[in-house]
Scaffold this motif. Structure first.
Motif, PDB file in Angstrom:
ATOM      1  N   ILE A  65       0.567  -0.967  -0.006  1.00 16.38           N
ATOM      2  CA  ILE A  65       0.217   0.102   0.100  1.00 16.38           C
ATOM      3  C   ILE A  65       1.374   0.801   0.106  1.00 16.38           C
ATOM      4  CG2 ILE A  65      -1.528   1.314   1.496  1.00 16.38           C
ATOM      5  CD1 ILE A  65      -2.454  -1.542   2.248  1.00 16.38           C
ATOM      6  N   ILE A  66       1.082   1.999  -0.989  1.00 12.57           N
ATOM      7  CA  ILE A  66       1.702   3.529  -0.582  1.00 12.57           C
ATOM      8  C   ILE A  66       0.790   4.239  -0.517  1.00 12.57           C
ATOM      9  CG2 ILE A  66       2.318   4.808  -2.856  1.00 12.57           C
ATOM     10  CD1 ILE A  66       2.978   3.245  -4.161  1.00 12.57           C
ATOM     11  N   TRP A  67       0.799   5.077   0.876  1.00  8.42           N
ATOM     12  CA  TRP A  67       0.551   4.929   1.977  1.00  8.42           C
ATOM     13  C   TRP A  67       0.721   6.876   2.214  1.00  8.42           C
ATOM     14  CZ3 TRP A  67      -3.829   4.390   4.356  1.00  8.42           C
ATOM     15  CH2 TRP A  67      -4.429   4.715   5.589  1.00  8.42           C
ATOM     16  N   ASP A  68      -0.768   7.798   2.613  1.00  4.04           N
ATOM     17  CA  ASP A  68       0.119   9.842   2.138  1.00  4.04           C
ATOM     18  C   ASP A  68      -0.286   9.182   3.207  1.00  4.04           C
ATOM     19  OD1 ASP A  68      -0.347  12.022   2.170  1.00  4.04           O
ATOM     20  OD2 ASP A  68      -1.146  11.987   0.196  1.00  4.04           O
ATOM     21  N   PHE A  69       1.224   9.545   4.100  1.00  2.00           N
ATOM     22  CA  PHE A  69       0.705  10.370   5.722  1.00  2.00           C
ATOM     23  C   PHE A  69       0.367  11.467   5.873  1.00  2.00           C
ATOM     24  CE2 PHE A  69       3.739   6.844   5.854  1.00  2.00           C
ATOM     25  CZ  PHE A  69       3.612   6.434   6.958  1.00  2.00           C
ATOM     26  N   LYS A  70       0.554  12.276   4.629  1.00  3.65           N
ATOM     27  CA  LYS A  70      -0.293  13.591   5.390  1.00  3.65           C
ATOM     28  C   LYS A  70      -1.671  14.391   5.357  1.00  3.65           C
ATOM     29  CE  LYS A  70      -0.542  18.626   3.553  1.00  3.65           C
ATOM     30  NZ  LYS A  70       0.315  19.094   2.106  1.00  3.65           N
TER      31      LYS A  70
END
Length: 172
Positions: A65-70
């Motif tokens: 999973i490519i996750w966007d922390f922002k």
């Protein structure tokens, strides 16, 4: 031509070699134990399904999973395969239909793109999982497969995966 200083820099001690071997064996053992736990848990789920007559449940995983922390949300889901897992037939790559349908449904539910990513010897093949791409078939033994057209796969070398595909995903 190398000088003595260059050769000395290449030589490692037996102690360092043993340390690297131990670390390598430990990493391989941890991976095998992880596979074993995964398989055992899958067996437990299957046993529970059979014991209680539950047929509507399937068990799947997502490789990455490519996750966007922002923004606290997924950017993309990836099912990663290697060339040894890739079966081909008459211009199509063959994959498991239940897994493809799961990924298709999950991507639609989350509103996130899903990709099959296959590492071959010299390139990466990438298909975006979407309705209408896969040709679904049922085999004589009852298994269900999907056929993804090889000519619809995006092809990338190492640099293109970084500078085109992944950069485009992460900049969303």
């Amino acid at each position: 031509m190398t000088n003595d200083g260059d050769r000395r820099n290449l030589i490692t001690t037996s102690r360092e070699i043993r340390k690297v071997r131990r670390q390598t064996i430990s990493a391989i053992f941890n991976q095998l134990q992880g596979f074993s736990a995964h398989e055992e848990f899958s067996d437990l789920v299957q046993e529970a399904k059979e014991k209680y007559g539950i047929t509507r449940i399937g068990v799947f995983d997502v490789d990455m999973i490519i996750w966007d922390f922002k923004n606290a949300m997924p950017i993309a889901l990836l099912e990663v395969k290697n060339r040894h897992q890739l079966q081909e037939s008459d211009g199509y790559a063959i994959f498991d239909e239940p897994q493809y349908t799961f990924l298709e449904d999950l991507g639609n539910y989350l509103g996130v793109p899903v990709f099959y990513v296959v590492k071959t010897r010299v390139k990466w093949l990438v298909w975006k999982v979407e309705r209408g791409l896969a040709v679904r078939r049922k085999l004589a033994d009852g298994r269900k497969i999907v056929l993804l057209p090889l000519d619809k796969a995006e092809r990338y070398n190492h640099g293109e995966m970084v500078h085109r595909f992944l950069k485009r995903l992460m900049e969303r």
